[in-house]
Design a protein around this motif. Structure first.
Motif, PDB file in Angstrom:
ATOM      1  N   ASP A 126       2.849  -8.062  -4.076  1.00 23.13           N
ATOM      2  CA  ASP A 126       3.579  -7.758  -5.254  1.00 23.13           C
ATOM      3  C   ASP A 126       4.406  -9.441  -5.556  1.00 23.13           C
ATOM      4  O   ASP A 126       4.431  -9.628  -6.727  1.00 23.13           O
ATOM      5  N   SER A 171       3.894   2.818   1.037  1.00 27.57           N
ATOM      6  CA  SER A 171       5.104   2.041   1.573  1.00 27.57           C
ATOM      7  C   SER A 171       5.170   0.457   1.329  1.00 27.57           C
ATOM      8  O   SER A 171       4.051  -0.179   1.288  1.00 27.57           O
ATOM      9  N   VAL A 172       6.433   0.081   1.021  1.00 27.47           N
ATOM     10  CA  VAL A 172       6.722  -1.475   0.669  1.00 27.47           C
ATOM     11  C   VAL A 172       6.586  -1.879   2.407  1.00 27.47           C
ATOM     12  O   VAL A 172       7.263  -1.457   3.321  1.00 27.47           O
ATOM     13  N   GLY A 210      -3.742  -3.781   1.302  1.00 31.54           N
ATOM     14  CA  GLY A 210      -2.358  -3.911   0.766  1.00 31.54           C
ATOM     15  C   GLY A 210      -2.440  -4.602  -0.587  1.00 31.54           C
ATOM     16  O   GLY A 210      -3.483  -5.216  -0.785  1.00 31.54           O
ATOM     17  N   HIS A 252       2.803  -4.187  -0.801  1.00 24.51           N
ATOM     18  CA  HIS A 252       3.037  -2.539  -0.470  1.00 24.51           C
ATOM     19  C   HIS A 252       1.528  -2.199  -0.018  1.00 24.51           C
ATOM     20  O   HIS A 252       0.505  -2.610  -0.526  1.00 24.51           O
TER      21      HIS A 252
END
Ligand SMILES: [Zn+2]
Length: 131
Positions: free
Chosen positions: A56, A85-86, A53, A80
Protein backbone atom coordinates in the motif's frame (compact mmCIF):
# COMPACT_ATOMS: atom_id res chain seq x y z
CA UNK A 1 4.39 -11.95 26.04
CA UNK A 2 0.81 -13.24 25.84
CA UNK A 3 0.02 -16.89 25.18
CA UNK A 4 -1.25 -16.00 21.70
CA UNK A 5 1.90 -14.04 20.86
CA UNK A 6 4.08 -16.90 22.11
CA UNK A 7 2.10 -19.39 20.02
CA UNK A 8 2.51 -17.12 16.97
CA UNK A 9 6.30 -17.03 17.42
CA UNK A 10 6.34 -20.80 17.98
CA UNK A 11 4.51 -21.28 14.66
CA UNK A 12 6.98 -18.91 12.94
CA UNK A 13 9.83 -20.95 14.40
CA UNK A 14 8.24 -23.98 12.66
CA UNK A 15 8.10 -21.99 9.41
CA UNK A 16 4.34 -21.47 9.52
CA UNK A 17 2.50 -18.18 8.90
CA UNK A 18 -0.53 -18.43 11.18
CA UNK A 19 -3.31 -16.00 11.93
CA UNK A 20 -6.43 -16.12 14.04
CA UNK A 21 -9.73 -16.51 12.21
CA UNK A 22 -13.00 -15.36 13.76
CA UNK A 23 -15.46 -18.25 13.75
CA UNK A 24 -18.39 -15.80 13.80
CA UNK A 25 -17.62 -13.59 10.77
CA UNK A 26 -14.61 -15.25 9.12
CA UNK A 27 -12.23 -12.30 9.43
CA UNK A 28 -8.57 -13.35 9.64
CA UNK A 29 -6.20 -11.43 11.88
CA UNK A 30 -2.50 -11.47 11.07
CA UNK A 31 -0.70 -10.93 13.31
CA UNK A 32 -3.17 -12.69 15.61
CA UNK A 33 -5.47 -10.70 17.85
CA UNK A 34 -7.76 -12.35 20.41
CA UNK A 35 -10.79 -10.14 19.75
CA UNK A 36 -12.17 -9.78 16.23
CA UNK A 37 -11.71 -6.25 14.91
CA UNK A 38 -14.71 -6.71 12.60
CA UNK A 39 -17.39 -8.07 14.94
CA UNK A 40 -15.82 -8.16 18.43
CA UNK A 41 -16.17 -11.95 18.46
CA UNK A 42 -13.83 -13.92 20.72
CA UNK A 43 -14.30 -17.44 19.31
CA UNK A 44 -11.14 -17.73 17.23
CA UNK A 45 -9.21 -20.51 15.54
CA UNK A 46 -5.67 -20.70 14.12
CA UNK A 47 -5.43 -20.77 10.34
CA UNK A 48 -2.45 -20.79 8.00
CA UNK A 49 -2.31 -17.76 5.72
CA UNK A 50 -1.06 -17.71 2.15
CA UNK A 51 1.75 -15.21 2.68
CA UNK A 52 0.61 -13.24 -0.35
CA UNK A 53 0.66 -9.49 0.21
CA UNK A 54 -0.14 -6.22 -1.49
CA UNK A 55 1.98 -3.10 -1.01
CA UNK A 56 0.00 0.00 0.00
CA UNK A 57 2.84 2.39 0.82
CA UNK A 58 6.60 2.23 1.08
CA UNK A 59 9.03 4.12 3.28
CA UNK A 60 12.80 4.31 3.51
CA UNK A 61 13.96 3.80 7.08
CA UNK A 62 17.30 5.47 7.78
CA UNK A 63 17.21 5.82 11.57
CA UNK A 64 15.33 2.91 13.14
CA UNK A 65 15.29 2.11 16.83
CA UNK A 66 18.24 0.26 18.33
CA UNK A 67 16.93 -3.21 17.47
CA UNK A 68 17.00 -2.56 13.73
CA UNK A 69 19.99 -0.21 13.46
CA UNK A 70 22.13 -2.96 11.97
CA UNK A 71 19.77 -3.29 8.96
CA UNK A 72 19.47 0.41 8.09
CA UNK A 73 18.90 1.85 5.64
CA UNK A 74 16.07 -0.40 4.52
CA UNK A 75 12.67 -0.11 2.93
CA UNK A 76 9.56 -0.76 4.97
CA UNK A 77 6.28 -2.03 3.55
CA UNK A 78 2.89 -0.75 4.67
CA UNK A 79 0.91 -3.63 3.25
CA UNK A 80 -1.98 -5.99 3.70
CA UNK A 81 -2.05 -9.74 3.33
CA UNK A 82 -4.41 -11.52 0.94
CA UNK A 83 -6.62 -12.55 3.88
CA UNK A 84 -7.28 -8.86 4.60
CA UNK A 85 -5.22 -7.87 7.63
CA UNK A 86 -2.82 -4.96 7.60
CA UNK A 87 0.68 -6.22 8.30
CA UNK A 88 3.74 -4.00 8.12
CA UNK A 89 7.29 -5.27 7.90
CA UNK A 90 10.68 -4.86 6.31
CA UNK A 91 10.93 -5.22 2.55
CA UNK A 92 14.04 -7.30 2.06
CA UNK A 93 14.79 -7.21 -1.67
CA UNK A 94 14.14 -3.58 -2.56
CA UNK A 95 17.09 -1.21 -2.37
CA UNK A 96 18.63 1.72 -4.12
CA UNK A 97 17.92 5.36 -4.75
CA UNK A 98 14.65 6.47 -3.08
CA UNK A 99 13.50 8.41 -6.16
CA UNK A 100 13.93 5.33 -8.37
CA UNK A 101 12.24 3.06 -5.84
CA UNK A 102 9.31 5.45 -5.45
CA UNK A 103 8.94 5.64 -9.23
CA UNK A 104 8.76 1.83 -9.37
CA UNK A 105 6.19 1.91 -6.57
CA UNK A 106 4.02 4.47 -8.40
CA UNK A 107 4.24 2.39 -11.58
CA UNK A 108 2.87 -0.60 -9.67
CA UNK A 109 6.02 -2.66 -10.09
CA UNK A 110 6.31 -3.36 -6.37
CA UNK A 111 2.65 -4.27 -5.76
CA UNK A 112 2.98 -8.00 -5.21
CA UNK A 113 4.65 -9.17 -2.05
CA UNK A 114 5.31 -12.52 -0.46
CA UNK A 115 5.97 -13.04 3.22
CA UNK A 116 8.95 -15.11 4.20
CA UNK A 117 10.22 -15.98 7.64
CA UNK A 118 13.68 -14.77 8.58
CA UNK A 119 15.60 -15.21 11.77
CA UNK A 120 16.55 -11.86 13.28
CA UNK A 121 17.97 -11.28 16.74
CA UNK A 122 16.98 -14.77 17.83
CA UNK A 123 13.37 -14.46 16.67
CA UNK A 124 11.78 -15.84 13.53
CA UNK A 125 9.85 -12.98 11.98
CA UNK A 126 7.90 -12.46 8.75
CA UNK A 127 9.38 -10.00 6.27
CA UNK A 128 8.19 -9.08 2.81
CA UNK A 129 9.86 -9.91 -0.45
CA UNK A 130 8.74 -8.18 -3.63
CA UNK A 131 7.85 -10.80 -6.27
ZN1 LIG B 1 -15.53 -11.52 13.57
Amino acid sequence: MTAITKQWYDYLEEGRLMGLKCKKCGAVHFPPFPICRECSGTDMEWVEISGEGHLDEIALVTAPDQWFEQYAPYYYAYAHVAEGSVFESMLVNVEGDPADVYEQFLAGKLDHLKLEIQKRDGYSYPVYRCV
